[in-house]
Structure formats: C-alpha cells, structure tokens
Write a protein that holds these residues in place. Structure first.
Motif, PDB file in Angstrom:
ATOM      1  N   LYS A  66      53.495 122.878  62.807  1.00 39.62           N
ATOM      2  CA  LYS A  66      52.222 123.364  62.256  1.00 39.62           C
ATOM      3  C   LYS A  66      51.159 122.285  62.245  1.00 39.62           C
ATOM      4  CE  LYS A  66      54.120 127.037  59.351  1.00 39.62           C
ATOM      5  NZ  LYS A  66      55.540 126.644  59.321  1.00 39.62           N
ATOM      6  N   MET A  67      51.566 121.079  61.851  1.00 34.11           N
ATOM      7  CA  MET A  67      50.587 119.996  61.734  1.00 34.11           C
ATOM      8  C   MET A  67      49.978 119.660  63.095  1.00 34.11           C
ATOM      9  SD  MET A  67      49.422 118.798  59.148  1.00 34.11           S
ATOM     10  CE  MET A  67      49.569 119.461  57.530  1.00 34.11           C
ATOM     11  N   ARG A  68      50.860 119.580  64.068  1.00 31.37           N
ATOM     12  CA  ARG A  68      50.380 119.228  65.397  1.00 31.37           C
ATOM     13  C   ARG A  68      49.413 120.302  65.913  1.00 31.37           C
ATOM     14  NH1 ARG A  68      54.913 118.180  69.556  1.00 31.37           N
ATOM     15  NH2 ARG A  68      55.154 120.424  69.463  1.00 31.37           N
ATOM     16  N   THR A  69      49.802 121.556  65.711  1.00 26.58           N
ATOM     17  CA  THR A  69      48.930 122.641  66.157  1.00 26.58           C
ATOM     18  C   THR A  69      47.600 122.584  65.421  1.00 26.58           C
ATOM     19  OG1 THR A  69      50.827 124.026  66.642  1.00 26.58           O
ATOM     20  CG2 THR A  69      48.727 125.141  66.375  1.00 26.58           C
ATOM     21  N   LEU A  70      47.670 122.291  64.115  1.00 26.81           N
ATOM     22  CA  LEU A  70      46.445 122.230  63.311  1.00 26.81           C
ATOM     23  C   LEU A  70      45.505 121.147  63.835  1.00 26.81           C
ATOM     24  CD1 LEU A  70      45.080 123.433  60.788  1.00 26.81           C
ATOM     25  CD2 LEU A  70      46.008 121.512  59.507  1.00 26.81           C
ATOM     26  N   PHE A  71      46.074 119.974  64.114  1.00 21.70           N
ATOM     27  CA  PHE A  71      45.220 118.884  64.596  1.00 21.70           C
ATOM     28  C   PHE A  71      44.635 119.200  65.967  1.00 21.70           C
ATOM     29  CE2 PHE A  71      47.417 116.080  61.439  1.00 21.70           C
ATOM     30  CZ  PHE A  71      46.266 115.814  60.726  1.00 21.70           C
ATOM     31  N   THR A  72      45.447 119.797  66.795  1.00 26.98           N
ATOM     32  CA  THR A  72      44.931 120.177  68.112  1.00 26.98           C
ATOM     33  C   THR A  72      43.809 121.193  67.939  1.00 26.98           C
ATOM     34  OG1 THR A  72      47.197 119.951  68.872  1.00 26.98           O
ATOM     35  CG2 THR A  72      45.623 120.907  70.410  1.00 26.98           C
ATOM     36  N   LEU A  73      44.059 122.146  67.048  1.00 27.17           N
ATOM     37  CA  LEU A  73      43.053 123.179  66.788  1.00 27.17           C
ATOM     38  C   LEU A  73      41.751 122.538  66.300  1.00 27.17           C
ATOM     39  CD1 LEU A  73      42.934 126.337  66.738  1.00 27.17           C
ATOM     40  CD2 LEU A  73      43.155 126.140  64.267  1.00 27.17           C
ATOM     41  N   LEU A  74      41.885 121.560  65.393  1.00 28.02           N
ATOM     42  CA  LEU A  74      40.696 120.912  64.850  1.00 28.02           C
ATOM     43  C   LEU A  74      39.905 120.198  65.939  1.00 28.02           C
ATOM     44  CD1 LEU A  74      41.803 119.516  61.380  1.00 28.02           C
ATOM     45  CD2 LEU A  74      40.307 121.440  61.917  1.00 28.02           C
ATOM     46  N   SER A  75      40.609 119.576  66.874  1.00 25.86           N
ATOM     47  CA  SER A  75      39.869 118.884  67.934  1.00 25.86           C
ATOM     48  C   SER A  75      39.144 119.902  68.814  1.00 25.86           C
ATOM     49  CB  SER A  75      40.799 117.983  68.743  1.00 25.86           C
ATOM     50  OG  SER A  75      41.783 118.743  69.398  1.00 25.86           O
ATOM     51  N   VAL A  76      39.755 121.060  68.987  1.00 24.82           N
ATOM     52  CA  VAL A  76      39.078 122.115  69.759  1.00 24.82           C
ATOM     53  C   VAL A  76      37.860 122.613  68.984  1.00 24.82           C
ATOM     54  CG1 VAL A  76      39.322 124.387  70.804  1.00 24.82           C
ATOM     55  CG2 VAL A  76      41.227 122.792  70.887  1.00 24.82           C
ATOM     56  N   VAL A  77      38.038 122.808  67.678  1.00 24.36           N
ATOM     57  CA  VAL A  77      36.931 123.266  66.832  1.00 24.36           C
ATOM     58  C   VAL A  77      35.764 122.280  66.928  1.00 24.36           C
ATOM     59  CG1 VAL A  77      36.185 123.602  64.446  1.00 24.36           C
ATOM     60  CG2 VAL A  77      38.353 124.571  65.207  1.00 24.36           C
ATOM     61  N   ALA A  78      36.093 120.994  66.784  1.00 23.10           N
ATOM     62  CA  ALA A  78      35.036 119.976  66.812  1.00 23.10           C
ATOM     63  C   ALA A  78      34.305 119.986  68.140  1.00 23.10           C
ATOM     64  CB  ALA A  78      35.642 118.599  66.542  1.00 23.10           C
ATOM     65  N   ALA A  79      35.069 120.085  69.221  1.00 27.18           N
ATOM     66  CA  ALA A  79      34.452 120.064  70.547  1.00 27.18           C
ATOM     67  C   ALA A  79      33.499 121.239  70.720  1.00 27.18           C
ATOM     68  CB  ALA A  79      35.534 120.087  71.626  1.00 27.18           C
TER      69      ALA A  79
END
Ligand SMILES: Nc1ncnc2c1ncn2[C@@H]1O[C@H](COP(=O)(O)OP(=O)(O)O)[C@@H](O)[C@H]1O
Ligand SMILES: [Mg+2]
Lengths: 231, 387
Positions: B15-28
């Motif tokens: 979950k954490m890894r997916t969350l961080f990946t998701l956040l980087s996509v959100v930021a981009a």
C-alpha cells in the motif's frame, strides 16, 4: 478400466546454453481414471518435469501425451491454457496464493475465466472451501492462515472448476507431519468420494502410502516395474 | 470488469509503495494542469475574440515608455474608431507595499470603454465631476473596508507631486462590480482622474502610458491597428497596437517564452515520473512472479496477464492524474481569484483535460510495457521452479 492419462515414448530435452540435456527418456505410462498415483524418485530425476507435462504446463520434446482423449502435446500455448483451466487442478509445494485476496477470492480465481456470475462464483468457492474444511475461513487472507490451511485453500482452488485430474508437486513438502497427514487425507477423500484422478510427487514414503499406486522415476526413466501397487 | 479485483489486489499488495507512486503521479499532473492552462492561455492569445473591440496602443520600444497626449485627437480621427481613452500606470502604495493592487490615472471616458464594469450613473457622474475622485472595484473596497466618501491616501512610487509631496489623496466616489465570476480579478483596481494627476505630478506632464481604442467593427480591428501605428511611424514615439488580450499576455511574456519554459519543465517532470513509476512497476512485478505463474497455471493466457499488468499501470496513472488535475483546477481557481489585472485567465479547460488524459494513457502504457512484457514471456515451469 478407463485410461485417463496415456504417455507414449515421451522425452524432454532442456537446452542449457549450447548444451542439450535430455531429462526424460522414452517414458511410457498409463494412469487410469480414478487412480491415485504417487510419483517418487531421487531429487533431479525428472518428477516435476513429468508432472508438468501431464498437467499441460509444458510441452514434450518427443512422444505423445493424451489426457482424457485430448492430444495435449499438439495444442498451442493458448489452447493449452484453456484446456488446463477446464481439466486440471494444480497444487504446489508453496501454495502460491495471492496475498491481498481473501481465501474465497483466491479460490474463485479459476472461475474468473468462466461465464459464471459473481454470485455463482462465490457459491462455488464456498462449496470448495467447505470441502476442504475451511468454510469458516473464507474471509481470511493467506497471511492469517497456517501453512496447512493455506495448502487446503490451494486445493480448494484446484478443485473449484471441477477438473477430472489433480496434479500435486510435493504438496506436503513444506508442512509438518500433522498438517501433511490432513492434506493427504483430503486428497484421498477427493479421490475416493469425488472420483478425482490424483497424481502427487513426493519424497516421503509415508505420503506415498496414501496413494493406490506408486511410480518410480530414476534418471529420467521409469523403473521397470512401472506402476505398481503401493506397499 | 471482474478482472478489476486482480488489478486492485496487485496495487494494494504494497500500500505504501502504491501510495507514494500515486502521489508522484498526482504531483506531476497537478503541475501539468497548471502549466498547461497557462501555456494554453498564451497560445490562444491571438485567436481569442474576447476584447477584440478594444485595442491597446503602447510605445513600440517598451511598455513603460510614455506617448504624447496629442495623439488622442489623431486617433479619434481614424475611420472606424468609436472612442479613444487613455491611462497612466501610477503604481501607488496603500499603507504597505504588500497591499499590491493596480492603480491608474484614467481619462474621464475610460470607464465607459469597459461596459462589463457596473457603475451607477450617479457614481459615474460623480467621478467625472470630482477632481480628486476615485473609483475602486468592489473586491478592493471590501478588502480595505472602504466606503463612498472615504479619503484614500496612496504613496507615489513613480510620480511625486509638484510640491514635493509624495502622498496623493483621493476621494472615493464610486464602487464598480464585474458580473462575470471569471473576471472578478478586475475588481482589484483603483482608478482616478487623469487631469488631476497630470496637473499635480512633478514630471511627465502631457504624456500618457497607453491608449485604449474602441473600434466599431471588430472585424476591422487589424486594419485600424495598422492605421493607428502608421500615424507615429518614423517618429520618436512609434507605437504598437494590439488587442487588449494580446497586450495583457505580452505584459506577462516579458518574463520569458512561456511555451518553452512550460515544455521544458514538463519534459523533466514526466521523464522523472516515467523512470520512477517504471522502476516501481518493474520491482512490483518481479516480486509477484509466483503469483503471475499461478494465474498462467490456472489458465490465464499470456495475453490476459499482459493486459492485467498494463491495466495496473494505466489505472495508477489515470487515478493519480485525475486527482492531480482536480487539484490543479482548484488551485487555478484560487490563482484566478487572487491575480491582478494582467494575468491571463487560468482555466482547467477541456483541452487540458484531453491532453492530460492522453498523457496518462501514454505514460501508463510506457511504464507498464516492460513489466507487462515480462509477464507475457513468463514461463510457468521456470517461474514455479524459481528459475
Ligand atoms: N527449465 C530447465 N532448464 C534446464 N534444466 C532443467 C529445467 N527444468 C529442469 N531441469 C533439469 O532437469 C532435471 C530434472 O528436474 P526436475 O524435473 O525438477 O526433477 P525433480 O522434480 O525430480 O527433482 C534436473 O537435472 C534439472 O536441473
Ligand atoms: Mg521437483
């Protein structure tokens, strides 16, 4: 007596770099429908290779394999996948359950490939779980189950689409005595009461005792006695 | 649809890894949404019809250079010109430099050139008739709690008065509103009488900052702009006449080539995103080889495993991207409300959404391609044996 599995002059060659290694030589083997066969032999003798060929996970380099009237050595990769989903259930030493899915969802997996509705899939998965004695654990994730219980979930997954043939590669290899006995008893039940043809690979003579017949494999060839009654 | 649970299961595995990946996509995509809106506003500057009936004439050399007021009558005489007004940037400060807002000295008919500003006839008349009169937008009045009759002192930053006094005091005689919620930023301005300003200021008398020319027929705007610029050709005050919108954007463009900057930033951002998510996905698939082998064992074809892995990457990108764009929308709305006169309208338009969606799919496929190929090629017997 109906023959379910019919192997004729089956060989398997692996290529390692430029080197070719024949790990199965001219195997002839018949297994009757409704039989429970233990495949034994030293490590590296080719048991797994043979079991994978019978289960349609791999194709032979020579010879023919007929399972339930289908020449599976002649099927394309996709046709073979389809065939497996309908006719064979697999159980492995490491249960290989999907960690984030509940036991029920894991058992349901093979049914995703059918036309069954969600409710029908669920109902079938519950029946399979009941058969392996885990009806009360349907909602548990694999991590919340013991090794023996996980292997029983894997068995439920193997039988949920009602295949005629169960192939099990060292299904008790990772279990303690008590759990191993439970799993083997379960396989015996599936064979006796539900007419499944079961083939297990095992090192353990005690495990082989649960089978009706034993087949010995040594250095890629069947010992001359072939299929013989368990001791 | 029933396969969606498998895609989710894979994403929820860590979950954490997916969350961080998701956040980087959100930021981009937050960044992309904002920057692409800005870029879009600039790119569309020439094509917009909005405000085309108003032309702005400034010095050809630089925006800040003054033009002679004597041009007024000559512009008025150009055929097709409905009205000409003029203004000077004052740049005064109210109490504290942080209280920035536009304040300008304008000709008596300046407000009439902006029919979108609502000002009562009485206040309009009061503005014309009060030498030290000023009108402000409703937002500004609200911000500083000004009401009609207040005296508002501004510190001049460019123009002192003739007597050396740097404090200009205005009498608030009118408060205007702008109906269009997207144009509310225009309420952040204070306007006062140019005549008072010109008489009192210490230097620059008789010159104006820019002219606003209203044309009767927007279709003839180009020809009129040329006619106006022709008047000053070869003089020491050559002019440049353009649509009001183009003028506003040119003002911001002083800071650089927006399209190029935006393009460079986004290229860097997406390059990083592809590397980051690509690596994460590859790692995730490596860990899941036994699970994928099981799927193939029980009869999933190589093609469907490929599809599942691609769907995973695309779903992650689309979820993150949509969240990012929604955020960009609200941030843009905030900027729009806070921005002064000269900023382009920042909108999360349909075009931005379409471009973003295309990017999400593209990046999803690019990022998922390698892991998916691995899944496609995965040999069950090898994977099960740990080879
Ligand atoms: N994919 C492969 N490539 C190369 N060699 C293999 C491969 N699979 C099995 N082998 C070799 O074939 C032989 C039989 O392997 P296997 O069937 O796994 O034996 P068992 O299950 O009886 O221990 C071993 O020597 C093994 O190293
Ligand atoms: Mg083996």
């Amino acid at each position: 007596m109906n023959t379910l599995v019919h192997l004729q002059n089956v060989s398997k060659t692996y290529t390692r770099g430029v080197q070719k290694v024949e790990v199965l030589h001219g195997i002839n083997l018949d297994i009757a429908a409704g039989d429970f066969v233990a495949l034994m032999g030293p490590s590296g003798s080719g048991k797994t290779t043979l079991l994978n060929l019978i289960g349609g996970l791999d194709a032979p380099s020579g010879g023919s394999i007929d399972v339930g009237g289908e020449r599976i050595d002649q099927l394309s990769e996709n046709a073979l996948a389809k065939w497996r989903s309908a006719h064979v259930g697999f159980v492995f030493q490491f249960y290989n359950l999907l960690a984030t899915l509940s036991a029920r969802r894991n058992v349901e997996l093979p049914l995703l490939l059918t036309r069954l509705s969600g409710a029908q899939r669920r109902a079938r998965a519950d029946i399979a779980l009941q058969l392996v004695g885990l009806a009360d654990r349907a909602a548990h994730k694999p991590g919340e189950l013991s090794g023996g219980q996980q292997q029983r979930v894997a068995i439920a997954r193997a039988i949920v689409s009602d295949p005629a043939l169960l192939v099990c590669d060292e299904p008790t290899g990772d279990l303690d005595r008590q759990s191993a006995a439970e799993v083997l008893t379960l396989l015996q039940q599936l064979n006796r009461d539900h007419g499944k043809t079961v083939i297990i690979v095992t090192h353990d003579p005690k495990a082989a005792e649960f089978a009706r017949h034993t087949v010995y494999l040594d250095k890629g060839a069947l010992a001359d006695a072939g299929v013989r009654p368990a001791a | 649809m029933k396969y969606l649970q498998l895609v989710w299961a894979a994403l929820l595995r860590r979950k954490m890894r997916t969350l961080f990946t998701l956040l980087s996509v959100v930021a981009a995509f937050l960044l992309f949404g904002l920057l692409d809106s800005v870029r879009g506003a600039f790119a569309g500057a020439g094509s917009s019809v909005n405000g085309l009936n108003r032309l702005v004439t400034i010095s050809k050399i630089t925006f800040t250079m003054q033009l002679p007021k004597s041009l007024l009558e000559r512009y008025r005489a150009v055929p097709g010109v409905a009205d000409v007004t003029y203004a000077n940037w004052f740049g005064g400060i109210y109490q504290d430099p942080k209280n920035f807002f536009a304040n300008e000295a304008v000709s008596p008919n300046f407000i009439d050139a902006y029919p979108e500003w609502r000002l009562s006839a009485a206040q309009r008349a009061a503005f014309r008739n009060t030498r030290t009169g000023a009108v402000v937008g409703a937002r500004l009045a609200q911000q500083f709690h000004w009401k009609i009759g207040d005296r508002i002192p501004l510190q001049g930053t460019i123009f002192p008065q003739k007597d050396g006094n740097n404090t200009w005091t205005f009498d608030l005689v009118g408060i205007y509103t702008v109906a269009d919620p997207k144009q509310k930023a225009q309420e952040n301005a204070l306007l006062f009488n140019w005549d008072y300003f010109d008489e009192a200021r210490a230097f620059g008398n008789g010159s104006v900052g820019w002219y606003v020319v209203r044309v009767a027929d927007p279709a003839r705007a180009d020809a009129i702009a040329q006619a106006i610029d022709a008047i000053s050709v070869n003089s020491d005050h050559e002019t440049k006449t353009q649509s009001e919108r183009a003028f506003q954007l040119a003002f911001v463009s002083q800071f650089g080539d927006i399209g190029l900057i935006v393009g460079a930033i986004m290229a860097a951002v997406f390059f990083t995103l592809v590397l980051l998510t690509g690596n994460t996905m590859a790692q995730a698939v490596r860990e899941r080889i036994p699970e994928l082998a099981i799927l193939k064992t029980i009869g999933f074809t190589s093609g469907s495993v490929l599809g599942l892995l691609l769907a995973e990457a695309v779903l992650l990108l689309v979820c993150g991207g949509v969240i990012g764009l929604l955020l960009a929308g609200s941030v843009a709305a905030g900027l729009e409300a806070a921005a002064g006169f000269v900023f382009p309208p920042i909108v999360s338009s349909l075009a931005v959404w379409a471009r973003s969606l295309g990017l999400m799919l593209l990046i999803g496929v690019v990022v998922g391609a390698l892991p998916a190929y691995r899944g496609l090629r995965l040999r069950v017997v090898d994977a099960l044996a740990g080879r």
